[in-house]
Design a protein around this motif. Sequence first.
Motif, PDB file in Angstrom:
ATOM      1  N   ARG A  65       0.823  -1.220   0.000  1.00 57.40           N
ATOM      2  CA  ARG A  65       0.000   0.000   0.000  1.00 57.40           C
ATOM      3  C   ARG A  65       0.851   1.261   0.000  1.00 57.40           C
ATOM      4  O   ARG A  65       0.326   2.356  -0.172  1.00 57.40           O
ATOM      5  CB  ARG A  65      -0.924   0.017   1.224  1.00 57.40           C
ATOM      6  N   GLY A  66       2.121   1.095   0.266  1.00 58.52           N
ATOM      7  CA  GLY A  66       2.986   2.259   0.290  1.00 58.52           C
ATOM      8  C   GLY A  66       2.836   3.041   1.584  1.00 58.52           C
ATOM      9  O   GLY A  66       2.480   2.480   2.630  1.00 58.52           O
ATOM     10  N   ALA A  67       3.109   4.338   1.504  1.00 59.07           N
ATOM     11  CA  ALA A  67       3.001   5.198   2.691  1.00 59.07           C
ATOM     12  C   ALA A  67       1.528   5.536   2.905  1.00 59.07           C
ATOM     13  O   ALA A  67       0.907   6.187   2.073  1.00 59.07           O
ATOM     14  CB  ALA A  67       3.817   6.464   2.509  1.00 59.07           C
ATOM     15  N   VAL A  68       0.976   5.050   4.002  1.00 55.78           N
ATOM     16  CA  VAL A  68      -0.447   5.266   4.281  1.00 55.78           C
ATOM     17  C   VAL A  68      -0.592   6.356   5.334  1.00 55.78           C
ATOM     18  O   VAL A  68       0.063   6.313   6.384  1.00 55.78           O
ATOM     19  CB  VAL A  68      -1.108   3.962   4.770  1.00 55.78           C
TER      20      VAL A  68
ATOM     21  N   PRO B 177      -7.633   5.605   6.399  1.00 57.16           N
ATOM     22  CA  PRO B 177      -6.559   6.009   5.488  1.00 57.16           C
ATOM     23  C   PRO B 177      -6.625   5.241   4.180  1.00 57.16           C
ATOM     24  O   PRO B 177      -6.859   4.039   4.177  1.00 57.16           O
ATOM     25  CB  PRO B 177      -5.287   5.645   6.251  1.00 57.16           C
ATOM     26  N   VAL B 178      -6.442   5.942   3.124  1.00 61.20           N
ATOM     27  CA  VAL B 178      -6.480   5.338   1.792  1.00 61.20           C
ATOM     28  C   VAL B 178      -5.298   5.879   0.995  1.00 61.20           C
ATOM     29  O   VAL B 178      -5.046   7.088   1.009  1.00 61.20           O
ATOM     30  CB  VAL B 178      -7.795   5.692   1.062  1.00 61.20           C
ATOM     31  N   SER B 179      -4.576   4.977   0.336  1.00 65.32           N
ATOM     32  CA  SER B 179      -3.442   5.430  -0.474  1.00 65.32           C
ATOM     33  C   SER B 179      -3.914   6.413  -1.534  1.00 65.32           C
ATOM     34  O   SER B 179      -4.950   6.205  -2.167  1.00 65.32           O
ATOM     35  CB  SER B 179      -2.783   4.230  -1.157  1.00 65.32           C
TER      36      SER B 179
END
Lengths: 153, 276
Positions: A65-68, B177-179
């Motif tokens: 998801r990468g940096a959330v 939270p959502v990318s």
Amino acid sequence: MTAGGTVLPSLLAALDDEHRRRLTALTSPVRFGEGEVIFREGAPATRCWLLGSGSVVLTTHVPGRGAVALETLHGGDVLGWSWLGARPVWQFAAHAAAATEAAEIDITALERMAGAEPEFGYVVTRALSGLLIARLQSTRARLLDLYANRREM
Amino acid sequence: MSTTHMLPTGYRVHSRAQETADTVTVTLTPTTAVPKTPVLPGQFMMLYAHGVGEVAISVSDAPRGDLGVLVHTVRSVGAVSRALHDTPVGAVVGVRGPFGHGWNLYPGGRDLVVVAGGVGLAPLRPVIGSVLAERDRFRRVTVIVGARSPSNILFGAELAAWQAREDLDVELTIDQPVSGWTGAVGFVTESLHRINIDPARTTALLCGPEPMMRFSARVLLDRGVPATDIQVSLERNMQCGVGVCGHCQLGELLLCRDGPVVDFATAEPLLRVPEL
């Protein structure tokens, strides 16, 4: 426009004039440009900021998801609590989502002054605790997932 | 009590706007002549999906301010709301109302803090519209909108237009939270802790899940706003709409008649009783 603008940081607002003056004396103004990394996860946590304007995003890396983004802080908020922990390293990463003005607290000087003057330390600790509790309660409320679909009455 | 309160009137679905995957805004026009009864922000109608049942839905816009055109935002959460949500343009539904008390914006000259969570933005949308139509009547106006995720945000284009205004402070914040989301992440109470509030001159309007309203009201109380200046829109099992059947009882209140908008001084002791 978004709510906020330049506001008195909540930590300072919670103090009386004398304690506010003394804490302010331990700060220096800083400015973060949009996108600027303020701290990285796992690095030593040695500072704390009272945000005056702008916004800062706390993130963590999630594989796939990468940096959330975990939370967004704005003018009035306190950024950086990890220095209070037993092992003071940043638990998350932070970057400025918009140009941000802040007052950086000299943590070493604050701890020294609080140790030497327990009354000052107590007042600042109470004020910090109030802000921390508000953040904790808001986070708990988010955990409830209140806006999820629910049954018709 | 007029016949519009007891007998459903046929209304045709004039248009539909899909807001999210499960939420639609419908514009309804009457199939027969209707009285010039005013419809106020915060009031609700009983919408009847033929052969399925009735459900209480607040007005989400008041383009004419009366029964001539109705706008409702319907979230599909059960059999009746699903049937209403799925009703196509041109089909007819039944409508009774308007019912209850709406938002109280008097006196003027005050700051307004509007807090909406999830589909709770729908009943507040017309009040924001009426405030903007009479913007000079109010001092600072702050709108805080909470949503589960970016895909659950209602009235996206309208929110963007509000955010672009200089005379309105708007905070939109999501829970999950959502990318790729570049907006704010956090619960609405965090915004309430932070915004400038002049407690003696603030009227607060809250609509959303009941715990969200309780938590938000507590922050406002902590910041010095009197409970009598905090209004919440409550929801129970609305059935008759005219204070007869008792299904919507909350303590001594019958919310279809005494609500749905109630001041927090009245609501708070009742909301503290889990059995209610």
